[in-house]
Design an enzyme around this catalytic site. Structure first.
Site, PDB file in Angstrom:
ATOM      1  CG  ASP A   1       8.773  -5.067   2.329  1.00  0.00           C
ATOM      2  OD1 ASP A   1       8.992  -4.210   1.457  1.00  0.00           O
ATOM      3  OD2 ASP A   1       8.212  -6.146   2.077  1.00  0.00           O
TER       4      ASP A   1
ATOM      5  CG  HIS B   1       7.742  -4.497  -1.821  1.00  0.00           C
ATOM      6  ND1 HIS B   1       8.057  -5.342  -0.781  1.00  0.00           N
ATOM      7  CD2 HIS B   1       7.721  -5.270  -2.931  1.00  0.00           C
ATOM      8  CE1 HIS B   1       8.216  -6.568  -1.251  1.00  0.00           C
ATOM      9  NE2 HIS B   1       8.020  -6.557  -2.558  1.00  0.00           N
TER      10      HIS B   1
ATOM     11  CB  SER C   1       6.790  -9.657  -2.576  1.00  0.00           C
ATOM     12  OG  SER C   1       8.164  -9.601  -2.737  1.00  0.00           O
TER      13      SER C   1
END
Ligand SMILES: *[C@@H]1O[C@H](CO)[C@@H](O)[C@H](O)[C@H]1NC(C)=O
Ligand SMILES: *[C@@H]1O[C@H](CO)[C@@H](O)[C@H](O)[C@H]1NC(C)=O
Ligand SMILES: *[C@@H]1O[C@H](CO)[C@@H](O)[C@H](O)[C@H]1NC(C)=O
Ligand SMILES: *[C@@H]1O[C@H](CO)[C@@H](O)[C@H](O)[C@H]1NC(C)=O
Ligand SMILES: *[C@@H]1O[C@H](CO)[C@@H](O)[C@H](O)[C@H]1NC(C)=O
Length: 769
Positions: free
Chosen positions: A151, A221, A559
């Site tokens: 990620d 994220h 996600s």
């Protein structure tokens, strides 16, 4: 290649797309994929050197010298994945692809980047209390498991990565904590490792300064996804006071590792194949048990897809790979990450909403969603104006209605509530409304977004997001009133909302466009308004204008659902360390539920009944997954038979695994022992074979069938007697089209094996030819 969006503008998922215009001339970064290495799983320094040299020799034979090859190659994949990434011209790449040792040559493409309650909703706890019978306790909170995440990196100082109370790092860990340049990045007994990979990115971005030499998460994220999978307990986590509770991952005692492969966007592409593949190779040799991959790309043939290649090598080493289905729904055929050796996760809602109401001057009340930090300054009606009425002279009313930058007259907006029509990617969390001096904003869906107001955004001013129909009410009121007024109530956290789950409209849908005989997605899990750790480098909206900093944020997307499954897999790995990735996948899939909290069939956001193309086997039920009764197991050989059936020949498969594999003479893709059954071309009687292995107590299982419309289904035998643990039994499913009313579209049914205690469910997905 563009994905067509009809979805939310703030989805946190990573997309890949072809990069059409790299920063240099004819030369581009390519991946030359050679399959597996001849050396064993724990290569020596000499093995690695010899692998690297073989790459120089191979490429050197095309470029004219070993030196030129060394210059062109920027990565050698030397541990598990065999291959290299190099800067090549297109015709060189085409020539190399013909070499007998080369399985594929493909461009290193880029991808776009796009709490507290969900574990209660999944039954792991009741209002924060974790019962003795919870899978969390039984699986010791995932304490023996190592979860890796590909990620944007990690914010190591987040409390979600605190190692308080954690014992020594497991002996099986072989990885490192890669230090940053000019960054005080450190690991601990919770965050046991981190690495960053940036050369595939640099092949497009050019020279990188020191800010690219760290695994630190500057986007938020990666911290969010990793903490959802394996974050520690953090009491009092909330976003502006909303959704307050104890944040934790699915495996709160697991060790976690960040592999940073995503960087700031270049033409909206953030994560590149060359880096992703090296991330996989490193994670496999570091010794992770679970890899969480909230990245998606356009579906591609398996040998040209870095995630499919990486996850095959991972699965072969016993690692469970969990991936996102993508955020390109609700159109059919949008699902990504379609290889059978990974778990592909759709996204759905939980029973919590962040609700606000818009009160109009005529006493109508419209329900909205929002995560605005503050309410309006006073409890009164404010003047209300539509963007169209607040336009500057030289723009169209239609444009101003969308409240786009440079369309609003600040004098008209100042001190009022601004009403805007939402358009994908344009209404930037109220930024334009705030810039124009509005006190609040009402954002109405356009027709394409319809009723879907599930995603609550952390708007920078008091705001409410309302449905298309309520938008009509709002704009009609504005048109019919001389001095329209409104109030927006302060956001409230609503719990136990029904119905839930609902599959999010953005969640990508089947069928699988690469291999229609394998159903994807496999499962759905919470992926809407998920509260988890944030970076302190950007605000909760992730936008530059957002100067707020919050240790937790809410985010939505596949996600977010992917690491929920990764966390559950972590628990199952602790409980059953010897289970194969396929057995764990089967346990998760066959125990899923297709009913919501009103005990009705799970719906799509359009409020029609959802199908396996939306949710695969259904909504994850962790406590059932730990006791599935039977599993549909698979070995690497089964995956290879599957590839044979797809047309790969034995010499390709030999390179792929560095082992000899004899392709069976007659093998149908539909016969691969997958936990779901899909027949995409029912043109007569089709017989599908499956095997189930008993992982529970001895007993007799009986079959129950719900046949798809227009199809007759029978199963032979109708009962399976298991005398011992681990016994495996085969059965056949015979599917026949009924003559009358032969449907041309997909139809869905179900096959269930039950001993009265366990319910082992498989969806039946059929299309007539
Ligand atoms: C590093 O490079 C990025 C991208 O070119 C740039 O935005 C950033 O300002 C640079 N940072 C420093 C400290 O030089
Ligand atoms: C959140 O909950 C904790 C513990 O229940 C409490 O101490 C804290 O004040 C709450 N915070 C907010 C903002 O509601
Ligand atoms: C409208 O006019 C303003 C001021 O003259 C100018 O700055 C703006 O660019 C114009 N906008 C459009 C869309 O033409
Ligand atoms: C409101 O008025 C505008 C401009 O006259 C028109 O374009 C729009 O369709 C009207 N909206 C509704 C919902 O009546
Ligand atoms: C059905 O389709 C398969 C594969 O396309 C083909 O081999 C087979 O002959 C067909 N059977 C009939 C009865 O048409």
């Amino acid at each position: 290649m563009e994905l067509s969006f009809r979805s939310h503008f703030l989805l946190s998922a990573l997309f890949w797309c072809l990069v059409h215009s790299p920063a240099f001339g004819l030369e581009k970064p390519y991946i030359v994929y050679l399959g597996s290495h001849a050396h064993g799983p724990e290569p020596t320094g000499a093995d690695i050197e010899s692998a690297t040299n073989s790459h120089y020799d191979l490429l050197g034979s095309y470029l004219g010298s070993n030196e030129k090859a060394q210059e062109a190659i920027f990565y050698s994949y030397t541990h598990h994945i065999n291959g290299f990434a190099a800067i090549l011209e297109e015709d060189q790449a085409a020539e190399i692809a013909k070499h007998p040792d080369v399985l594929s040559v493909f461009l290193s493409k880029g991808r776009k980047l796009q709490t507290t309650r969900s574990w209660h909703f999944l039954g792991l706890e009741r209002n924060g209390v974790i019962h003795q019978s919870s899978i969390l306790r039984k699986a010791r909170f995932g304490e023996d498991t190592i979860i890796g995440n590909l990620d944007t990196g990690v914010w190591p100082e987040s409390k979600s990565f605190s190692d308080e109370g954690m014992g020594p790092i497991p002996g099986k860990w072989r990885g490192i904590c890669q230090r940053g340049i000019k960054d005080d990045f450190s690991c601990n007994r919770k965050l046991i490792g981190a690495r960053y990979f940036n050369k595939g990115y640099a092949a497009y971005a050019g020279r990188l300064n020191y800010t690219f030499y760290t695994a630190r998460d500057h986007r938020g994220h990666g911290s969010h996804t990793l903490s959802t999978a394996g974050g520690s307990f953090v009491p009092g986590a909330n976003v502006f006071g909303y959704g307050n509770g104890t944040a934790k991952g699915g495996s709160p005692r697991a060790r976690v590792v960040a592999y940073k492969v995503c960087w700031p966007p270049i033409h909206q592409k953030k994560c590149f194949d060359a880096d992703i593949l090296l991330g996989f190779d490193a994670a496999i040799s570091d010794g992770v048990d679970v890899l969480s991959v909230s990245l998606v790309g356009d579906p591609e043939e398996f040998f040209r897809d870095s995630i499919a290649i990486g996850s095959f090598h991972a699965a072969r080493n016993g690692i469970v790979v969990v991936s996102s289905a993508g955020n390109s729904g609700p159109q059919p055929g949008t699902v990504c990450n379609v290889a059978p050796w990974m778990i592909t996760v759709a996204a759905s809602t939980i029973d919590r909403e962040f609700t606000t109401y818009v009160a109009l001057g005529d006493k109508q009340r419209l329900k909205g969603s929002s995560l605005s930090a503050n309410g309006l300054p006073s409890n009164k009606l404010y003047p209300l104006i539509s963007g169209a009425d607040a336009k500057i002279t030289n723009v169209s009313a239609a444009k101003a209605l969308r409240c786009l930058a440079g369309t609003l007259d600040h004098k008209k907006v100042k001190g009022k509530i601004l009403a805007c029509l939402r358009e994908y990617g344009t209404v930037d969390e109220g930024h334009q409304a705030a810039l124009a001096g509005a006190v609040g904003m009402v954002l109405a869906n356009d027709e394409a977004s319809g009723n879907d107001i599930f995603v609550a955004q952390a708007y920078v001013l008091p705001a409410a997001h309302i449905s298309f129909l309520d938008g009509k009410v709002l704009f009609t009121y504005i048109n019919s009133t001389k001095f329209p007024v409104a109030h927006i109530t302060r956001v409230k956290t609503m719990l136990n909302t029904t119905p839930a789950p609902i599959v999010a409209s953005f969640s990508s849908r089947g069928p699988n466009t690469v291999e229609p005989a394998i159903l994807k997605p496999d499962i759905t899990a919470p992926g809407v308004n998920i509260i988890a750790a944030n970076t302190l480098a950007v605000g909760p909206t992730g936008e530059d204008f957002d100067k707020r900093r919050t240790p937790f944020k809410a985010a939505s997307g596949t996600s977010m659902s992917c690491p929920h499954v990764s966390g559950i897999v972590g628990l199952l790995k602790t409980l059953y360390p010897s289970w194969s990735p396929a057995a764990i996948q089967s346990a998760i899939m066959t125990t899923a539920s297709t009913r919501d909290n009103k005990v009705e069939p799970v719906h799509d956001s359009s409020l029609v009944k959802a199908t396996p193309f939306s949710y695969g086997d259904g909504h994850i039920q962790p406590s059932r997954a730990m006791d599935p009764g039977l599993v549909y197991d698979l070995t690497v050989n089964d995956y290879l038979d599957f590839l044979c059936a797809r047309g790969y020949d034995e010499s390709q498969l030999r390179s792929f695994t560095n082992e000899i594999h004899a392709c069976p003479k007659h093998f149908n893709v539909a016969d691969m022992n997958y936990p779901s059954i899909t027949v995409p071309n029912l043109n007569g009687t089709v017989v599908v074979t499956r095997r189930v292995r008993n992982v529970g107590t001895p007993g007799t299982y009986y079959v129950r069938i719900k046949a798809p419309a227009g199809v007759s289904v029978s199963v032979q035998p109708q009962s399976l007697v298991f005398e011992r643990f681990d016994e495996e039994k085969e059965f056949k499913v015979v599917l026949k089209p009924k003559v009358a009313g032969k449907p041309v579209d997909y139809v869905f049914g179900r096959l269930i094996w039950s001993d009265g205690v366990h319910y082992v469910r498989s969806p039946l997905v059929v299309k007539h030819q």
